[in-house]
Design an enzyme around this catalytic site. Structure first.
Site, PDB file in Angstrom:
ATOM      1  N   THR A 106       0.871  -1.179   0.000  1.00 15.81           N
ATOM      2  CA  THR A 106       0.000   0.000   0.000  1.00 15.81           C
ATOM      3  C   THR A 106       0.904   1.223   0.000  1.00 15.81           C
ATOM      4  OG1 THR A 106      -1.649  -1.174   1.298  1.00 15.81           O
ATOM      5  CG2 THR A 106      -1.830   1.223   1.230  1.00 15.81           C
ATOM      6  N   LYS A 181      -7.786   1.765  -3.205  1.00 16.73           N
ATOM      7  CA  LYS A 181      -7.482   1.295  -1.846  1.00 16.73           C
ATOM      8  C   LYS A 181      -7.585   2.449  -0.843  1.00 16.73           C
ATOM      9  CE  LYS A 181      -5.074  -0.876   1.502  1.00 16.73           C
ATOM     10  NZ  LYS A 181      -5.340  -2.099   2.198  1.00 16.73           N
ATOM     11  N   LYS A 256      -1.318   5.048   8.742  1.00 15.25           N
ATOM     12  CA  LYS A 256      -0.529   5.118   7.501  1.00 15.25           C
ATOM     13  C   LYS A 256      -1.452   5.365   6.295  1.00 15.25           C
ATOM     14  CE  LYS A 256       1.678   2.203   4.102  1.00 15.25           C
ATOM     15  NZ  LYS A 256       2.212   0.915   3.679  1.00 15.25           N
TER      16      LYS A 256
HETATM   17  P1  NAD Z   1       5.871  -5.907   7.178  1.00 14.30           P
HETATM   18  O1  NAD Z   1       6.636  -4.757   7.699  1.00 14.30           O
HETATM   19  O2  NAD Z   1       5.552  -7.059   8.057  1.00 14.30           O
HETATM   20  O3  NAD Z   1       6.627  -6.510   5.879  1.00 14.30           O
HETATM   21  C1  NAD Z   1       7.361  -5.744   4.958  1.00 14.30           C
HETATM   22  C2  NAD Z   1       8.648  -6.496   4.693  1.00 14.30           C
HETATM   23  O4  NAD Z   1       9.396  -5.832   3.667  1.00 14.30           O
HETATM   24  C3  NAD Z   1       9.576  -6.545   5.932  1.00 14.30           C
HETATM   25  O5  NAD Z   1       9.866  -7.891   6.262  1.00 14.30           O
HETATM   26  C4  NAD Z   1      10.817  -5.783   5.476  1.00 14.30           C
HETATM   27  O6  NAD Z   1      12.017  -6.263   6.041  1.00 14.30           O
HETATM   28  C5  NAD Z   1      10.762  -6.004   3.976  1.00 14.30           C
HETATM   29  N1  NAD Z   1      11.569  -5.065   3.199  1.00 14.30           N
HETATM   30  C6  NAD Z   1      11.718  -3.725   3.372  1.00 14.30           C
HETATM   31  N2  NAD Z   1      12.534  -3.218   2.429  1.00 14.30           N
HETATM   32  C7  NAD Z   1      12.904  -4.252   1.636  1.00 14.30           C
HETATM   33  C8  NAD Z   1      13.746  -4.374   0.481  1.00 14.30           C
HETATM   34  N3  NAD Z   1      14.333  -3.306  -0.057  1.00 14.30           N
HETATM   35  N4  NAD Z   1      13.917  -5.598  -0.072  1.00 14.30           N
HETATM   36  C9  NAD Z   1      13.309  -6.688   0.466  1.00 14.30           C
HETATM   37  N5  NAD Z   1      12.507  -6.645   1.560  1.00 14.30           N
HETATM   38  C10 NAD Z   1      12.297  -5.439   2.129  1.00 14.30           C
HETATM   39  O7  NAD Z   1       4.527  -5.295   6.563  1.00 14.30           O
HETATM   40  P2  NAD Z   1       3.199  -6.088   6.171  1.00 14.30           P
HETATM   41  O8  NAD Z   1       2.225  -6.032   7.288  1.00 14.30           O
HETATM   42  O9  NAD Z   1       3.566  -7.393   5.560  1.00 14.30           O
HETATM   43  O10 NAD Z   1       2.610  -5.103   5.046  1.00 14.30           O
HETATM   44  C11 NAD Z   1       3.195  -5.038   3.771  1.00 14.30           C
HETATM   45  C12 NAD Z   1       2.397  -4.051   2.930  1.00 14.30           C
HETATM   46  O11 NAD Z   1       1.034  -4.491   2.847  1.00 14.30           O
HETATM   47  C13 NAD Z   1       2.358  -2.641   3.511  1.00 14.30           C
HETATM   48  O12 NAD Z   1       2.456  -1.718   2.462  1.00 14.30           O
HETATM   49  C14 NAD Z   1       1.008  -2.575   4.212  1.00 14.30           C
HETATM   50  O13 NAD Z   1       0.505  -1.259   4.291  1.00 14.30           O
HETATM   51  C15 NAD Z   1       0.180  -3.457   3.308  1.00 14.30           C
HETATM   52  N6  NAD Z   1      -0.983  -4.085   3.970  1.00 14.30           N
HETATM   53  C16 NAD Z   1      -0.826  -4.684   5.187  1.00 14.30           C
HETATM   54  C17 NAD Z   1      -1.919  -5.277   5.798  1.00 14.30           C
HETATM   55  C18 NAD Z   1      -1.786  -5.965   7.140  1.00 14.30           C
HETATM   56  O14 NAD Z   1      -2.806  -6.298   7.756  1.00 14.30           O
HETATM   57  N7  NAD Z   1      -0.563  -6.215   7.633  1.00 14.30           N
HETATM   58  C19 NAD Z   1      -3.179  -5.252   5.176  1.00 14.30           C
HETATM   59  C20 NAD Z   1      -3.287  -4.670   3.910  1.00 14.30           C
HETATM   60  C21 NAD Z   1      -2.181  -4.085   3.322  1.00 14.30           C
END
Ligand code: NAD
Length: 308
Positions: A106, A181, A256
């Site tokens: 997102t 979204k 966020k």
């Molecule tokens: P998270 O922080 O658990 O996972 C993100 C991952 O990306 C981390 O493990 C981080 O180390 C990795 N990362 C960062 N930079 C990187 C790079 N350059 N190369 C490789 N890996 C890298 O976050 P999440 O909860 O999994 O959410 C991910 C996305 O999905 C976000 O944008 C969030 O807004 C969206 N989202 C999350 C949810 C939820 O319920 N968690 C729901 C809908 C949307």
């Protein structure tokens, strides 16, 4: 289901194996897709390997033989840095020509459009496909994908998304998925605050939560924030209110998404009042202890201010 085999999609480099990414990658692997994963945090790589995701030691190694680069990152700034490279080659330079860059994070609408622009300029294809459904939906393979993509790329993407989700909405061209979204989540944030204020008012007026729920859920105030994620314990047994607001959808993520909505409102010149107010309310909630609580926990903050 689309009539193609997982092999038709080619290798998928899955970058970002966090709360959402890891279970999404696992579902792709279970369905027979050729996935190679990478995350900058070694613990995330370790956990993904334990869950059955083959991982490599760098993002560039992951994208080298990829047909699709799927990203699930925390922010648009991280995505753009990864695409361009910081102090070295980036993903766009390192991927084979005509790779499909599929971003499911997102992020800001403007950043999503910029990401697509630079991917296309580097000779690749691009799609944004942010999700709703949270970690539960990622694990169950029941996410909703909001897609911003060219028609010609849909056939390539759809078989992957059908494994990770149960609903795919093609919203338009590049950036349209992110636009949809944040419009949805802005409405969700506003409606949760409204639902919470209605229940606190009901309490003050001597109504039982169940009585008010029975009315709202069958009347014109009916909405998801009441019928699925009810901010008071009792009427909806599965709502986070029944387990002391353990998320669910965390306050930090709502803050966020409302921040992204605020950027988009300003950028688009919309004279909104409730969206910016909701963004302020959830920023404060997240900063003052609500970051790790379900966003419906905003009701405790409203109750607290209503005491006396
Ligand atoms: P998270 O922080 O658990 O996972 C993100 C991952 O990306 C981390 O493990 C981080 O180390 C990795 N990362 C960062 N930079 C990187 C790079 N350059 N190369 C490789 N890996 C890298 O976050 P999440 O909860 O999994 O959410 C991910 C996305 O999905 C976000 O944008 C969030 O807004 C969206 N989202 C999350 C949810 C939820 O319920 N968690 C729901 C809908 C949307």
């Amino acid at each position: 289901m689309t009539e193609t085999s997982p092999a038709d999609s080619g290798r998928i480099a899955f970058l970002g194996l966090g709360h959402m990414g890891e279970p999404m990658a696992v579902n792709l692997i279970k369905a027979g897709f050729d996935v190679v994963g990478f995350d900058v945090v070694p613990a995330a790589v370790g956990a993904a390997r334990d869950a059955g995701v083959p991982c490599v030691d760098s993002a560039l190694e992951a994208v080298a033989g990829a047909a699709v680069v799927l990203t699930m990152f925390p922010s648009g700034a991280i995505l753009l840095d990864a695409y361009r490279g910081v102090g070295g080659p980036g993903l766009l330079e390192s991927a084979p020509p005509n790779t499909l860059f599929l971003d499911c994070s997102t992020i800001d609408v403007a950043q999503a459009r910029e990401a697509a622009e630079i991917a296309l300029a580097a000779g690749h294809r691009s799609a944004d496909a942010p999700v709703s459904g949270g970690v539960v939906g990622a694990e169950a393979g029941t996410l909703t994908f909001m897609m911003g993509a060219e028609e010609t790329d849909l056939a390539h993407i759809t078989p992957l998304l059908e494994v990770m989700g149960k609903k795919i909405v093609h919203c338009g061209g590049h950036g349209a998925g992110q636009a949809a979204k944040i419009c949805n989540n802005m409405l969700l944030g506003i409606s949760m605050i409204g639902a919470a204020e209605a229940f606190v008012l009901g309490e003050k007026l001597g109504l039982s939560n169940q009585a008010l729920y029975d009315v709202i859920s069958t009347s014109s105030g009916q909405c998801w924030a009441v019928t699925t994620n009810c901010p008071v314990p009792g009427p909806v047994p599965t709502s986070p209110a029944n387990r002391d607001y353990v998320p669910g959808f965390a306050g930090a993520l709502m803050a966020k998404d409302l921040g992204l909505a605020l950027n988009a409102l300003e950028h688009a010149g919309v004279a909104a009042q409730l969206g910016p107010l909701a963004a302020r309310i959830y920023r404060k909630f997240a900063d003052e202890g609500g970051a790790g609580r379900d966003f419906s926990g905003i009701i405790t903050e409203i109750r607290g201010r209503s005491e006396g």
